[in-house]
Design an enzyme around this catalytic site. Structure first.
Site, PDB file in Angstrom:
ATOM      1  N   LYS A  17       0.829  -1.211   0.000  1.00  0.00           N
ATOM      2  CA  LYS A  17       0.000   0.000   0.000  1.00  0.00           C
ATOM      3  C   LYS A  17       0.858   1.253   0.000  1.00  0.00           C
ATOM      4  CE  LYS A  17      -1.940  -0.829   3.970  1.00  0.00           C
ATOM      5  NZ  LYS A  17      -1.335  -2.084   4.453  1.00  0.00           N
ATOM      6  N   ARG A  92      -8.316   1.030  10.149  1.00  0.00           N
ATOM      7  CA  ARG A  92      -7.836  -0.320  10.384  1.00  0.00           C
ATOM      8  C   ARG A  92      -8.827  -1.122  11.211  1.00  0.00           C
ATOM      9  NH1 ARG A  92      -2.236   0.743   9.691  1.00  0.00           N
ATOM     10  NH2 ARG A  92      -0.855  -1.048   9.866  1.00  0.00           N
ATOM     11  N   ARG A 131      11.990  -6.273   4.453  1.00  0.00           N
ATOM     12  CA  ARG A 131      11.761  -4.867   4.153  1.00  0.00           C
ATOM     13  C   ARG A 131      12.824  -3.977   4.796  1.00  0.00           C
ATOM     14  NH1 ARG A 131       5.852  -2.360   4.799  1.00  0.00           N
ATOM     15  NH2 ARG A 131       6.067  -2.658   7.028  1.00  0.00           N
ATOM     16  N   ARG A 164      12.562  -1.895  10.348  1.00  0.00           N
ATOM     17  CA  ARG A 164      11.647  -1.461  11.403  1.00  0.00           C
ATOM     18  C   ARG A 164      11.554  -2.550  12.460  1.00  0.00           C
ATOM     19  NH1 ARG A 164       6.334   0.306   8.219  1.00  0.00           N
ATOM     20  NH2 ARG A 164       5.495  -0.880   9.952  1.00  0.00           N
ATOM     21  N   ARG A 175       1.221  -8.955  13.699  1.00  0.00           N
ATOM     22  CA  ARG A 175       0.515  -7.889  12.967  1.00  0.00           C
ATOM     23  C   ARG A 175      -0.461  -8.488  11.957  1.00  0.00           C
ATOM     24  NH1 ARG A 175       5.298  -5.142  10.629  1.00  0.00           N
ATOM     25  NH2 ARG A 175       3.917  -3.744   9.509  1.00  0.00           N
TER      26      ARG A 175
HETATM   27  P1  ADP Z   1       2.052  -1.576   7.742  1.00  0.00           P
HETATM   28  O1  ADP Z   1       1.481  -0.875   6.578  1.00  0.00           O
HETATM   29  O2  ADP Z   1       3.264  -2.349   7.404  1.00  0.00           O
HETATM   30  O3  ADP Z   1       1.059  -2.350   8.545  1.00  0.00           O
HETATM   31  P2  ADP Z   1       2.159   0.976   9.085  1.00  0.00           P
HETATM   32  O4  ADP Z   1       3.378   1.755   8.853  1.00  0.00           O
HETATM   33  O5  ADP Z   1       0.915   1.339   8.381  1.00  0.00           O
HETATM   34  O6  ADP Z   1       2.561  -0.529   8.798  1.00  0.00           O
HETATM   35  O7  ADP Z   1       1.801   0.964  10.655  1.00  0.00           O
HETATM   36  C1  ADP Z   1       2.752   0.684  11.639  1.00  0.00           C
HETATM   37  C2  ADP Z   1       2.114   0.641  13.031  1.00  0.00           C
HETATM   38  O8  ADP Z   1       1.512   1.918  13.354  1.00  0.00           O
HETATM   39  C3  ADP Z   1       0.976  -0.358  13.209  1.00  0.00           C
HETATM   40  O9  ADP Z   1       1.436  -1.655  13.461  1.00  0.00           O
HETATM   41  C4  ADP Z   1       0.209   0.270  14.391  1.00  0.00           C
HETATM   42  O10 ADP Z   1       0.861   0.035  15.606  1.00  0.00           O
HETATM   43  C5  ADP Z   1       0.291   1.750  14.099  1.00  0.00           C
HETATM   44  N1  ADP Z   1      -0.851   2.204  13.295  1.00  0.00           N
HETATM   45  C6  ADP Z   1      -0.797   2.672  12.018  1.00  0.00           C
HETATM   46  N2  ADP Z   1      -2.025   2.974  11.563  1.00  0.00           N
HETATM   47  C7  ADP Z   1      -2.888   2.687  12.565  1.00  0.00           C
HETATM   48  C8  ADP Z   1      -4.296   2.759  12.709  1.00  0.00           C
HETATM   49  N3  ADP Z   1      -5.088   3.181  11.713  1.00  0.00           N
HETATM   50  N4  ADP Z   1      -4.837   2.366  13.878  1.00  0.00           N
HETATM   51  C9  ADP Z   1      -4.076   1.930  14.883  1.00  0.00           C
HETATM   52  N5  ADP Z   1      -2.751   1.829  14.823  1.00  0.00           N
HETATM   53  C10 ADP Z   1      -2.143   2.200  13.682  1.00  0.00           C
END
Ligand code: ADP
Ligand code: ZN
Length: 217
Positions: A17, A92, A131, A164, A175
């Site tokens: 994404k 999410r 990654r 990360r 996750r």
């Molecule tokens: P990925 O796309 O690889 O899942 P992101 O960079 O989008 O990773 O998100 C990293 C972390 O940030 C998530 O694992 C969560 O802890 C937090 N996070 C991001 N977006 C949200 C959201 N919409 N609601 C709750 N936590 C979030």
């Protein structure tokens, strides 16, 4: 030129994404709203929000709905979002989707489409654990699929690349589990609302980007 401009990108971690959002937003002059990037930025700054979010982000948990929703609502009101935006990593959960609907109604906007990035779990794990992310600009590379030209250096800005902490195998697995439980229910949610478009996220970005543009045209 794409027709749909107020977008949500939905899909598991590792589905690509962020990578496609970055390319699309640059080409189409849309605002890229990555809640993960915003949260990592706040953590790095040590802000109040960052302190609240740190534990959840590093352990692969979800930051509470109200906190992220408030953060996104504020971001959506900014000038660069007025001609279109990509929400990457938000909503999410179903409650986040409802909070988003309210926030958009308050500024007389609506979502045009939700792009669902579909890929098998095995591939997701492979992508996540290989990654590499730029410390400075957040661009993602992959040790196997899309390595940087120079080892550990970002092609885009020259920043240093790192893994990360939440991309370790164990955290990546938890996750994905969280994704299945909390986020996947958004697929039928947006399907019912006739907003869902599906993209094959197992393709390389040279193939998936044109497919994305076609979906949105
Ligand atoms: P990925 O796309 O690889 O899942 P992101 O960079 O989008 O990773 O998100 C990293 C972390 O940030 C998530 O694992 C969560 O802890 C937090 N996070 C991001 N977006 C949200 C959201 N919409 N609601 C709750 N936590 C979030
Ligand atoms: Zn960079």
């Amino acid at each position: 030129m794409i027709k749909k401009k107020n977008l949500i990108f939905l899909g598991a971690p590792g589905a690509g994404k962020g990578t496609l959002a970055q390319i699309l937003c640059e080409n189409e002059k849309l605002a890229h709203i990555s809640t993960g990037d915003i949260l990592r930025g706040e953590i790095a700054k040590g802000s109040e929000l960052g302190l609240k979010a740190k534990h959840y982000v590093t352990t692969g948990g979800l930051v509470p709905d109200e906190i992220v929703a408030e953060m996104v609502a504020r971001r959506l009101a900014e000038a660069d979002c007025q001609d279109g935006f990509v929400l990457d990593g938000f909503p999410r959960t179903i409650p986040q989707a409802k909070l988003l609907e309210n926030a958009l109604a308050n500024i007389s906007k609506k979502i045009d489409s939700v792009v669902y990035f579909h890929a098998e779990e095995e591939l997701l794990i492979k992508r996540l654990t290989a990654r590499l992310t730029c410390k400075k600009c957040g661009t993602n590379f992959n040790k196997i699929y899309s390595p940087p030209l120079k080892e550990n250096i970002c092609d885009r800005c020259g920043g240093e690349l790192y893994q990360r902490p939440d991309d370790s195998l164990e955290t990546a697995q938890s996750r994905l589990k969280l994704y299945k439980e909390q986020t996947a229910p958004l697929i039928p949610y947006y399907k019912e609302r006739k907003l869902l478009l599906q993209l094959d996220a197992s393709l390389s970005k040279d193939k998936s980007y044109p497919a994305l543009v076609k979906l949105l045209s």
